[in-house]
Design a protein around this motif. Structure first.
Motif, short mmCIF file in Angstrom:
data_model
loop_
_atom_site.label_atom_id
_atom_site.label_comp_id
_atom_site.label_asym_id
_atom_site.label_seq_id
_atom_site.Cartn_x
_atom_site.Cartn_y
_atom_site.Cartn_z
N THR A 1 5.55 41.37 -88.30
CA THR A 1 4.88 41.61 -89.58
C THR A 1 4.05 42.89 -89.61
O THR A 1 3.43 43.20 -90.62
CB THR A 1 3.95 40.43 -89.95
N ARG A 2 3.95 43.60 -88.49
CA ARG A 2 3.24 44.89 -88.52
C ARG A 2 3.70 45.79 -87.38
O ARG A 2 4.10 45.31 -86.33
CB ARG A 2 1.72 44.70 -88.46
N LEU B 1 -0.77 36.36 -94.48
CA LEU B 1 0.52 35.74 -94.80
C LEU B 1 0.33 34.23 -94.67
O LEU B 1 0.44 33.65 -93.59
CB LEU B 1 1.60 36.28 -93.86
N TRP C 1 6.63 34.54 -97.22
CA TRP C 1 5.56 34.50 -96.22
C TRP C 1 4.21 34.09 -96.85
O TRP C 1 3.27 33.78 -96.14
CB TRP C 1 5.41 35.87 -95.53
N GLN D 1 -4.81 37.92 -79.84
CA GLN D 1 -5.35 39.27 -79.96
C GLN D 1 -6.63 39.33 -79.13
O GLN D 1 -7.52 38.51 -79.31
CB GLN D 1 -5.65 39.54 -81.43
N PHE E 1 -4.76 34.38 -85.01
CA PHE E 1 -3.76 35.04 -85.86
C PHE E 1 -3.08 36.20 -85.14
O PHE E 1 -3.76 37.03 -84.56
CB PHE E 1 -4.43 35.62 -87.11
N VAL E 2 -1.78 36.29 -85.20
CA VAL E 2 -1.09 37.51 -84.77
C VAL E 2 -0.12 37.91 -85.89
O VAL E 2 -0.38 38.86 -86.62
CB VAL E 2 -0.36 37.33 -83.42
N GLN E 3 0.92 37.12 -86.09
CA GLN E 3 1.90 37.47 -87.12
C GLN E 3 1.35 37.27 -88.53
O GLN E 3 1.79 37.95 -89.46
CB GLN E 3 3.16 36.62 -86.95
N LYS F 1 -1.43 38.03 -89.80
CA LYS F 1 -2.33 39.08 -90.31
C LYS F 1 -1.66 40.43 -90.14
O LYS F 1 -1.74 41.05 -89.08
CB LYS F 1 -3.66 39.05 -89.52
N LEU G 1 2.60 31.70 -92.90
CA LEU G 1 2.77 31.83 -91.45
C LEU G 1 1.55 31.29 -90.71
O LEU G 1 1.58 31.10 -89.50
CB LEU G 1 2.99 33.29 -91.06
#
Lengths: 329, 329
Positions: free
Chosen positions: A252-253, B174, B135, A115, B188-190, B192, B177
């Motif tokens: 997940t989002r 999560l 998750w 990110q 973090f990507v997936q 959060k 993950l």
């Protein structure tokens, strides 16, 4: 269709439609005042913008003005998301090899993404500001897409349908700040200063057959201080295409309209095409000669990133930046 | 002053000024239509917004409406930046200890921060959507500030002057993950998913003496399924205050107005105050009993995060969310 954002003293600038040959542009306040506004209601405005584009290309746009990339901000001067991935896994493997580390095999099957900060991009010809040459200032030549709304849990196929626009990227990196930051495990904050994008964002259809399989099949041409530094083909050795990377984030989002998703430094296994960043060249030097000899960017250094179509016409206009010393207030 | 954003079917909602007791609110389209608009021109509009606030509090606002937190979006439904830090280093140390790892000593002197996704927050009472209980769904009770424009290279003192508003945060994580994602080193990507914030954002002066040293000196009260889970004091054991964390980000790039900077899970060395997330409680269980017994959140679980002033009045309104199963399309 080609779109750009002209600086106007406001935070989000003014949206213009740009002619295919990048010679003319037209403000479209009656359709959308800013790029984000256009992306927020793309389904409603895309057709109207296309009509202006057609008029510009046929010379029938009565309010057309000359287009000057020097007046451009990045197409989105600020965005709600900038997430970048390592689509060219051979580049990651090379970097690891240079420091004697093996790359985890999962990197070939699961995109590596981070990110990025998106609150204050700089324009395609704005200076790269840094307080210290010792930070290891590097360019990274990349391609990114801008998405529409991508629902949570979209498949790769579904994700690909939400690609709205394409841009070039200079994902400036501070190489000497990276090791300490990555060692903490939380990704990049200080080591990624303001990113810049090409003057023009284009719809994928502009590329014709060069846009296929969710990839841009054209060389990305990089000049450092007026010398050709690399021209790797962005369609070659791209392990994960854009749809795959969007789907990775969407697991997940949801992604909001105007999200920018990058594919990382373009890199070909055929090293004769050169490199998309100084770090990669330095890794090749370490592997070949035992040490890196190409220095990172110095104050006054110039970086130019561009892409040309089959007729040798610039597709996006050029990112063309100079590194400048910034003195802390 | 207290501000909120009501859902109105548009992406950025409608800005309202909210009375101190959270009973009334007023739309202010003549001053700023959205929270981001207000932040973009804060110097111009803050005084006018304060006047409306004064009228609401004295009962002299003729257009006042009842305020209902259920109608709220997060104060910024989408933001140009959400960067979160680990201000409570004892929490990081504890997590490491539970997995038998030593925390690097630098963590006590340099903030650990990560860039979060900010393109699509959810509202304070919106469900937390997840496709899979496996998750490891967890809440994280935090405090965040919203900044104005922060110049590149701002000192800690300078950075502190750009704090505009304060909010509570539920930085949903999560947990299962995270290990794979952090092992990649890119943050973090997936792991959060969409973050949510308190119904109301407040100017720091609302806290009186409880706002000092760049910290909020009040307990953050966390209920999980109606049972008190923790009430750590946000002003205690905060190693890095907000000014320090903003300055950390500003070292190499400016922050645009509307940047959200979080301080991480609130955590006190005095463990009798409970925890701000399930992961911390599980770490304490591992250390005390050799294994974690508290499960992560299940579908249907509820999480409530709130803060009360000296008169036991809710300062920000409550984040109050339920976990719901999301079926992929």
């Amino acid at each position: 269709m080609k779109l750009a954002t002209l600086k106007n003293g406001e935070r989000d600038g003014s949206l213009v439609v740009v002619s295919r040959d990048l010679s003319k542009c037209q403000f479209v306040p009656g359709i959308a005042k800013t790029m984000q506004q256009a992306l927020d209601k793309w389904e409603v405005v895309a057709h109207e913008l296309e009509q202006v584009y057609a008029q510009l290309n046929t010379g029938n746009a009565i309010e057309a003005l000359p287009f000057d990339p020097m007046l451009c901000h990045s197409p989105l001067p600020r965005a709600f998301q900038w997430v970048d991935g390592s689509g060219y896994v051979n580049h990651v493997e090379l970097v690891r090899k240079a420091r004697g580390a093996e790359m985890p095999k999962e990197f070939w099957v699961e995109p590596l993404m981070y990110q990025g900060g998106s609150d204050s991009f700089i324009g395609p010809t704005d200076p790269i500001l840094a307080a210290d040459e010792g930070w290891g200032i590097d360019f990274e030549a990349e391609i990114a897409v801008i998405t529409g709304d991508v629902p949570l849990g979209s498949s790769v196929d579904q994700a690909g349908r939400h690609i709205r626009l394409l841009m070039l990227v200079n994902d400036v990196s501070l190489r000497n700040l990276i090791p300490l930051e990555l060692a903490k495990g939380f990704g990049f904050v200080q080591s990624k200063p303001a990113t810049s994008f090409s003057p023009v964002a284009i719809t994928p259809d502009e590329l014709g057959h060069a846009w296929r399989d969710g990839k841009v099949h054209l060389p990305l041409v990089i000049h450092h201080n007026d010398k050709l530094f690399g021209q790797p083909n962005a369609g070659v050795d791209m392990t994960f295409n854009f749809a795959r990377m969007i789907a990775h984030v969407a697991k997940t989002r949801e992604l909001g309209a105007g999200s920018i998703v990058g594919a990382g430094t373009v890199s070909n296994v055929d090293r004769s095409t050169g490199s998309g960043c100084i770090a990669e060249r330095r890794c090749l030097e370490v592997i070949a000669q035992g040490k890196a000899t190409t220095p990172f960017m110095q104050f006054g250094d110039q970086i130019r990133i561009e892409m040309f179509d089959g007729n040798n016409e610039s597709v996006f206009g050029a990112i063309d930046q100079v590194v400048e010393k910034y003195s802390f207030p």
